[in-house]
Design an enzyme around this catalytic site. Structure first.
Site, mmCIF file in Angstrom:
data_model
loop_
_atom_site.group_PDB
_atom_site.id
_atom_site.type_symbol
_atom_site.label_atom_id
_atom_site.label_comp_id
_atom_site.label_asym_id
_atom_site.label_seq_id
_atom_site.Cartn_x
_atom_site.Cartn_y
_atom_site.Cartn_z
ATOM 1 N N ARG A 131 59.364 59.087 16.317
ATOM 2 C CA ARG A 131 59.910 59.017 17.595
ATOM 3 C C ARG A 131 58.399 58.351 18.691
ATOM 4 O O ARG A 131 58.626 57.528 19.853
ATOM 5 C CB ARG A 131 59.792 60.234 18.517
ATOM 6 C CG ARG A 131 60.928 61.045 17.817
ATOM 7 C CD ARG A 131 61.925 62.281 17.609
ATOM 8 N NE ARG A 131 63.024 63.072 18.068
ATOM 9 C CZ ARG A 131 63.691 62.543 17.146
ATOM 10 N NH1 ARG A 131 63.214 62.555 15.322
ATOM 11 N NH2 ARG A 131 64.520 63.064 16.454
ATOM 12 N N SER B 84 59.814 62.720 11.954
ATOM 13 C CA SER B 84 60.193 63.145 12.647
ATOM 14 C C SER B 84 60.062 62.085 14.051
ATOM 15 O O SER B 84 60.133 61.514 15.217
ATOM 16 C CB SER B 84 61.763 64.223 13.416
ATOM 17 O OG SER B 84 62.454 64.725 12.025
ATOM 18 N N LYS C 271 74.103 64.245 4.469
ATOM 19 C CA LYS C 271 72.221 63.670 4.073
ATOM 20 C C LYS C 271 72.181 62.325 3.914
ATOM 21 O O LYS C 271 73.332 61.769 3.060
ATOM 22 C CB LYS C 271 71.187 64.677 3.841
ATOM 23 C CG LYS C 271 71.357 66.011 4.863
ATOM 24 C CD LYS C 271 70.957 65.062 6.379
ATOM 25 C CE LYS C 271 70.997 66.377 7.409
ATOM 26 N NZ LYS C 271 70.560 65.866 8.442
ATOM 27 N N ARG D 283 63.969 63.878 -0.588
ATOM 28 C CA ARG D 283 63.993 64.835 -1.131
ATOM 29 C C ARG D 283 64.328 65.711 -2.253
ATOM 30 O O ARG D 283 63.804 67.166 -2.850
ATOM 31 C CB ARG D 283 64.455 66.119 -0.267
ATOM 32 C CG ARG D 283 63.651 65.327 1.311
ATOM 33 C CD ARG D 283 63.995 65.892 2.987
ATOM 34 N NE ARG D 283 63.516 65.836 3.852
ATOM 35 C CZ ARG D 283 62.404 65.364 3.897
ATOM 36 N NH1 ARG D 283 61.776 65.898 3.671
ATOM 37 N NH2 ARG D 283 62.922 64.999 5.019
ATOM 38 N N GLY E 57 68.312 57.231 9.104
ATOM 39 C CA GLY E 57 69.596 57.508 9.549
ATOM 40 C C GLY E 57 69.040 58.156 10.830
ATOM 41 O O GLY E 57 69.414 57.696 11.955
ATOM 42 N N ARG F 152 77.276 57.195 5.683
ATOM 43 C CA ARG F 152 76.421 58.366 6.126
ATOM 44 C C ARG F 152 77.267 58.012 7.570
ATOM 45 O O ARG F 152 77.377 56.899 8.456
ATOM 46 C CB ARG F 152 74.772 58.557 6.336
ATOM 47 C CG ARG F 152 74.804 58.162 5.460
ATOM 48 C CD ARG F 152 72.994 58.589 5.300
ATOM 49 N NE ARG F 152 72.871 59.744 6.220
ATOM 50 C CZ ARG F 152 71.646 60.632 6.386
ATOM 51 N NH1 ARG F 152 70.382 59.445 6.446
ATOM 52 N NH2 ARG F 152 71.333 60.963 7.014
ATOM 53 N N ARG G 120 73.420 66.201 -0.045
ATOM 54 C CA ARG G 120 72.941 67.574 -1.025
ATOM 55 C C ARG G 120 73.126 68.372 -2.201
ATOM 56 O O ARG G 120 72.470 69.318 -2.803
ATOM 57 C CB ARG G 120 72.004 67.770 -0.457
ATOM 58 C CG ARG G 120 70.970 66.547 0.205
ATOM 59 C CD ARG G 120 69.615 66.842 1.136
ATOM 60 N NE ARG G 120 68.424 65.949 1.251
ATOM 61 C CZ ARG G 120 68.112 64.940 2.453
ATOM 62 N NH1 ARG G 120 67.801 66.560 3.358
ATOM 63 N NH2 ARG G 120 67.074 63.773 2.067
ATOM 64 N N GLN H 161 69.338 64.576 15.843
ATOM 65 C CA GLN H 161 69.847 62.275 15.478
ATOM 66 C C GLN H 161 71.050 62.614 16.981
ATOM 67 O O GLN H 161 70.552 61.360 18.129
ATOM 68 C CB GLN H 161 70.139 61.823 14.089
ATOM 69 C CG GLN H 161 69.051 62.403 13.129
ATOM 70 C CD GLN H 161 69.539 61.511 11.933
ATOM 71 O OE1 GLN H 161 70.368 61.538 11.979
ATOM 72 N NE2 GLN H 161 68.258 61.778 11.539
ATOM 73 N N ASP I 175 66.393 70.295 5.972
ATOM 74 C CA ASP I 175 66.195 69.151 5.024
ATOM 75 C C ASP I 175 65.675 70.286 4.136
ATOM 76 O O ASP I 175 64.813 69.298 3.082
ATOM 77 C CB ASP I 175 64.825 68.340 5.573
ATOM 78 C CG ASP I 175 65.027 67.028 6.726
ATOM 79 O OD1 ASP I 175 67.045 66.928 6.885
ATOM 80 O OD2 ASP I 175 64.964 66.268 7.471
HETATM 81 C C1 S3P Z 1 66.231 64.233 12.358
HETATM 82 C C2 S3P Z 1 66.632 65.091 12.539
HETATM 83 C C3 S3P Z 1 67.653 65.864 11.426
HETATM 84 C C4 S3P Z 1 66.893 65.653 10.181
HETATM 85 C C5 S3P Z 1 66.606 64.388 9.389
HETATM 86 C C6 S3P Z 1 65.298 63.738 10.629
HETATM 87 C C7 S3P Z 1 65.733 63.727 13.154
HETATM 88 O O1 S3P Z 1 69.121 65.477 10.708
HETATM 89 O O2 S3P Z 1 67.914 66.553 8.449
HETATM 90 O O3 S3P Z 1 65.938 63.958 8.285
HETATM 91 O O4 S3P Z 1 64.612 63.362 12.988
HETATM 92 O O5 S3P Z 1 66.220 63.997 14.456
HETATM 93 P P1 S3P Z 1 70.105 65.432 12.156
HETATM 94 O O6 S3P Z 1 70.078 65.183 12.824
HETATM 95 O O7 S3P Z 1 71.248 64.797 12.337
HETATM 96 O O8 S3P Z 1 70.360 67.089 11.715
#
Ligand code: S3P
Length: 428
Positions: free
Chosen positions: A27, A23, A342, A388, A94, A122, A346, A169, A315
């Site tokens: 960013r 994550s 996801k 995962r 995603g 998704r 999952r 997200q 996760d």
């Molecule tokens: C993430 C947020 C999570 C997580 C994903 C990474 C991110 O998803 O499951 O692996 O980097 O913002 P959600 O925000 O949709 O829950």
């Protein structure tokens, strides 16, 4: 590729430096790309997902140099992005898709976004709807819910968005759009999701207000290039935390793992289950806190995982389910319907693949129930292309009586390119 793994010949012992947080790595490149001036990144995760983010921003005209875990981004500001000549391909990611849409909501040009067969299933309306209401023009299959998506950005207006899901997200996408929107943009969530965006935007010089479950910012602010140090990914460390806890006689030390409190639910759960966990070299003052984590094997007991704990470990549920197979008593996981959207569904993939290894496990509407303690058999299983799930099955092989054959085992490279080497290095 089918990966064939046999039972661990010994306990698992050693020291592992898990790769950078996924994550935070995404960013660092995205914010660097829209900042003014150079951003340098150390500890970057060179996994497939984060490489997709780099590829997308290169298509948008940003110069990015990447060498292993070192990255340099030559940011020219949001108005430095250029219309891409090709489609932007997010691969399996995603996070790339949803956050990039927030950034492109303010770029006055057209972009088309695609991804792999998992991304195509998704839901994207969770970001396309609020971004449309801010003024972005977005279209895609089923009213902008599925890829391929097209977006034409422009001047947006700030919104106050009450998100129906705790999703970093969603929150991040809207806040990124809000950076150039007129007025204030705020997002309120039902439970707190990971806050890497809020923390990192502040490191780039943006004023972000956080008040309970609401994060807000004023439009018209400019990001300034900076240095980002990415700690190890606790979601990757989780596989070794559980391996160390369940393989008898093990002791594993994990170096410099991110300890952001919005991500440490796995530690709370393992401790509730009776795991032996200690910390060293704790740094709580960094933008993203980190510590070394030491885990030793112990007998676990069943637990309940629910409520506002879920976003703090969403996760990690596949590997928590595996830990629960070795616990005395039942473990109930609920309030986790987000698992269905996801990289795979999952709930289904965890339940089906663990059932194939002899586990007593039932799917529920919003989670699963795992009956402990199970003997794991060997068998033919599949990652279903989900990194995962692949790593969870590889950890299961350490205890399984027979060989575990993991179809599509290479999926682990999405977040942990050298995972199998690290797992093998713990067996002496
Ligand atoms: C993430 C947020 C999570 C997580 C994903 C990474 C991110 O998803 O499951 O692996 O980097 O913002 P959600 O925000 O949709 O829950």
């Amino acid at each position: 590729m089918t990966k064939v793994l046999s039972k661990a010949t010994s306990s698992l012992n050693g020291v592992i430096q898990v790769p950078g947080d996924k994550s935070i790595s995404h960013r660092s490149v995205m914010f660097g790309a829209i900042a003014r001036g150079k951003t340098t990144v150390t500890g970057f995760l060179p996994g497939d997902d984060c490489l997709s983010t780099i590829a997308c921003f290169r298509e948008l005209g940003v110069t990015i140099t990447q060498n292993g875990d070192q990255v340099e981004v030559e940011g020219k500001g949001l108005d430095g992005l250029k219309e891409a000549r090709n489609v932007l391909d997010v691969g399996n990611s995603g996070t790339t898709m949803r956050l990039i849409l927030g950034i492109l909501a303010n770029t006055p040009f057209h972009s088309t976004l695609i991804g792999d067969s998992s991304i195509a299933k998704r839901p994207m309306q969770r970001v396309t709807k609020p971004l449309q209401s801010m003024g972005a023009k977005i279209d895609g299959r089923e009213e902008g819910n599925f890829t391929p998506l097209s977006i034409r950005g422009g001047q947006t207006k700030g919104i106050h968005y009450q998100s129906p899901v705790a999703s970093a997200q969603v929150k991040s996408s809207i806040l990124l759009a809000g950076l150039q929107a007129e007025g204030t943009t705020s997002v309120t969530e039902p439970e707190k999701s990971r806050d890497h965006t809020e923390r990192m935007l502040q490191a780039f010089g943006i004023e972000v207000k956080v008040d309970g479950l609401t994060a807000s910012l004023e439009g018209g602010q400019t990001l300034k290039g900076t240095h980002i140090e990415v700690p190890g990914d606790i979601s990757s460390a989780a596989f070794f935390l559980v391996a160390g806890a369940i393989v008898p006689g093990s002791r594993i030390e994990l170096k410099k793992v991110g300890m952001n409190p919005t991500r440490t639910g796995i530690i709370d759960v393992l401790q509730n289950m009776g795991a032996s966990i200690t910390f060293a070299n704790v740094n709580e003052d960094a933008v993203e806190p980190y510590a070394d984590i030491i885990i030793e094997a112990s007998q676990l007991k069943g637990t309940e995982v629910s409520g506002d704990l879920i976003p703090r470990l969403i996760d990690e549920i596949p590997i928590i389910a595996l830990a629960a197979t070795q616990a005395e008593g039942d473990t109930v996981i609920k309030d986790a319907a987000e698992l269905k959207v996801k990289e795979t569904n999952r709930i289904d993939t965890v339940v089906n693949e663990l059932t194939a290894l002899g586990v007593k496990i039932e799917a529920t509407e919003d989670g699963m129930i795992i009956r402990g303690k199970s003997t794991l058999t060997g068998g033919k299983v599949s990652s279903h292309g989900d990194h995962r799930i692949g790593m969870m099955l590889a950890v299961a092989s350490c205890l399984a009586e027979g060989d575990v054959e993991i179809e599509n085992g290479e999926a682990v490279t999405v977040s942990y390119p050298n995972f199998y080497e690290h797992l093998a290095s713990l067996q002496r």
